[in-house]
Design a protein around this motif. Structure first.
Motif, mmCIF file in Angstrom:
data_model
loop_
_atom_site.group_PDB
_atom_site.id
_atom_site.type_symbol
_atom_site.label_atom_id
_atom_site.label_comp_id
_atom_site.label_asym_id
_atom_site.label_seq_id
_atom_site.Cartn_x
_atom_site.Cartn_y
_atom_site.Cartn_z
ATOM 1 N N MET A 142 0.835 -1.170 0.000
ATOM 2 C CA MET A 142 0.000 0.000 0.000
ATOM 3 C C MET A 142 0.887 1.243 0.000
ATOM 4 N N GLU A 143 0.523 2.214 -0.809
ATOM 5 C CA GLU A 143 1.372 3.385 -1.013
ATOM 6 C C GLU A 143 1.649 4.177 0.265
ATOM 7 N N ILE A 144 0.632 4.399 1.074
ATOM 8 C CA ILE A 144 0.834 5.212 2.278
ATOM 9 C C ILE A 144 1.792 4.532 3.261
ATOM 10 N N ILE A 145 1.780 3.221 3.309
ATOM 11 C CA ILE A 145 2.705 2.503 4.191
ATOM 12 C C ILE A 145 4.133 2.641 3.672
ATOM 13 N N ARG A 146 4.302 2.496 2.360
ATOM 14 C CA ARG A 146 5.623 2.660 1.748
ATOM 15 C C ARG A 146 6.147 4.069 2.013
ATOM 16 N N MET A 147 5.269 5.053 1.869
ATOM 17 C CA MET A 147 5.676 6.435 2.115
ATOM 18 C C MET A 147 6.009 6.663 3.590
ATOM 19 N N PHE A 148 5.216 6.064 4.476
ATOM 20 C CA PHE A 148 5.495 6.221 5.904
ATOM 21 C C PHE A 148 6.847 5.612 6.259
ATOM 22 N N LEU A 149 7.172 4.468 5.656
ATOM 23 C CA LEU A 149 8.479 3.849 5.910
ATOM 24 C C LEU A 149 9.607 4.745 5.410
ATOM 25 N N LYS A 150 9.446 5.310 4.217
ATOM 26 C CA LYS A 150 10.444 6.249 3.701
ATOM 27 C C LYS A 150 10.531 7.476 4.607
ATOM 28 N N PHE A 151 9.367 7.974 5.009
ATOM 29 C CA PHE A 151 9.312 9.132 5.904
ATOM 30 C C PHE A 151 10.043 8.809 7.200
ATOM 31 N N GLY A 152 9.882 7.590 7.676
ATOM 32 C CA GLY A 152 10.574 7.152 8.886
ATOM 33 C C GLY A 152 12.080 7.113 8.715
ATOM 34 N N ILE A 153 12.530 6.650 7.565
ATOM 35 C CA ILE A 153 13.976 6.610 7.292
ATOM 36 C C ILE A 153 14.530 8.029 7.232
ATOM 37 N N VAL A 154 13.817 8.899 6.504
ATOM 38 C CA VAL A 154 14.232 10.303 6.445
ATOM 39 C C VAL A 154 14.195 10.902 7.843
ATOM 40 N N GLY A 155 13.140 10.599 8.579
ATOM 41 C CA GLY A 155 13.012 11.106 9.942
ATOM 42 C C GLY A 155 14.157 10.636 10.827
ATOM 43 N N ALA A 156 14.589 9.384 10.626
ATOM 44 C CA ALA A 156 15.719 8.869 11.403
ATOM 45 C C ALA A 156 16.979 9.676 11.107
ATOM 46 N N SER A 157 17.167 10.027 9.841
ATOM 47 C CA SER A 157 18.327 10.875 9.522
ATOM 48 C C SER A 157 18.167 12.241 10.175
ATOM 49 N N GLY A 158 16.931 12.738 10.227
ATOM 50 C CA GLY A 158 16.667 14.010 10.899
ATOM 51 C C GLY A 158 16.903 13.927 12.398
ATOM 52 N N VAL A 159 16.571 12.785 12.980
ATOM 53 C CA VAL A 159 16.829 12.583 14.414
ATOM 54 C C VAL A 159 18.332 12.615 14.669
ATOM 55 N N ILE A 160 19.091 11.966 13.796
ATOM 56 C CA ILE A 160 20.553 11.974 13.941
ATOM 57 C C ILE A 160 21.084 13.402 13.833
ATOM 58 N N VAL A 161 20.594 14.142 12.837
ATOM 59 C CA VAL A 161 21.008 15.539 12.685
ATOM 60 C C VAL A 161 20.602 16.330 13.928
ATOM 61 N N ASN A 162 19.341 16.166 14.345
ATOM 62 C CA ASN A 162 18.827 16.909 15.495
ATOM 63 C C ASN A 162 19.629 16.602 16.757
ATOM 64 N N LEU A 163 19.774 15.328 17.068
ATOM 65 C CA LEU A 163 20.480 14.953 18.291
ATOM 66 C C LEU A 163 21.960 15.330 18.230
ATOM 67 N N SER A 164 22.550 15.276 17.042
ATOM 68 C CA SER A 164 23.959 15.677 16.895
ATOM 69 C C SER A 164 24.131 17.162 17.197
ATOM 70 N N VAL A 165 23.303 17.982 16.570
ATOM 71 C CA VAL A 165 23.390 19.426 16.807
ATOM 72 C C VAL A 165 23.055 19.735 18.267
ATOM 73 N N PHE A 166 21.971 19.132 18.777
ATOM 74 C CA PHE A 166 21.566 19.332 20.176
ATOM 75 C C PHE A 166 22.691 18.944 21.128
ATOM 76 N N SER A 167 23.319 17.796 20.875
ATOM 77 C CA SER A 167 24.391 17.310 21.751
ATOM 78 C C SER A 167 25.634 18.190 21.674
ATOM 79 N N VAL A 168 26.009 18.601 20.482
ATOM 80 C CA VAL A 168 27.184 19.470 20.332
ATOM 81 C C VAL A 168 26.956 20.788 21.070
#
Length: 148
Positions: free
Chosen positions: A1-27
């Motif tokens: 189903m398309e929305i599930i595929r998109m949510f998974l991609k969104f999650g992967i992108v979000g994970a990269s955003g979490v890494i960016v966010n936590l990296s900047v926050f931690s620094v």
């Protein structure tokens, strides 16, 4: 189903955003010793949201909202992300207060702030996806010609 595929991609992108966010926050927290949590979270948010927009635009929602300009998409993305940032800040404060009462975290205030940020980001993710799926990357309705 398309929305599930998109949510998974969104999650992967979000994970990269979490890494960016936590990296900047931690620094900012550990290296620059910035004690203002709202300031550090705000700066981390700006870096992460820009990262996420780029990757969601190029990959997750690549063929969506094609009749909208990049500027329209970015503005919608920023508005939705800003609303979710407020949700994030509310939960960040709640988690910081909760974690400050946990015995093994009491002596590790900086770590408990980063952990609180991690959980706050998680809560805002669902709202963020739905807002962007139904608003930012949704095609505009094109009104048909009534003479046809």
């Amino acid at each position: 189903m398309e929305i599930i595929r998109m949510f998974l991609k969104f999650g992967i992108v979000g994970a990269s955003g979490v890494i960016v966010n936590l990296s900047v926050f931690s620094v900012l927290t550990y290296v620059f010793d910035v004690t203002n949590t709202v300031l550090t979270a705000s700066i981390a948010f700006l870096f992460a949201v820009t990262n996420n927009f780029i990757w969601n635009f190029l990959w997750t929602f690549r063929d969506k909202g094609i009749n909208k300009t990049i500027k329209e998409k970015y503005m919608n993305f920023m508005i939705i992300s800003s609303i979710n940032f407020i949700i994030n800040l509310i939960f960040l404060e709640i988690f910081i207060r909760v974690f400050s009462n946990v015995s093994f975290l009491k002596d590790h205030l900086k770590f408990s702030k980063v952990l609180a940020q991690f959980f706050a980001i998680g809560i805002a993710t669902i709202f963020n996806f739905l807002g962007n799926y139904f608003i930012t990357f949704k095609d505009k309705k094109i009104e048909g010609d009534s003479n046809e």
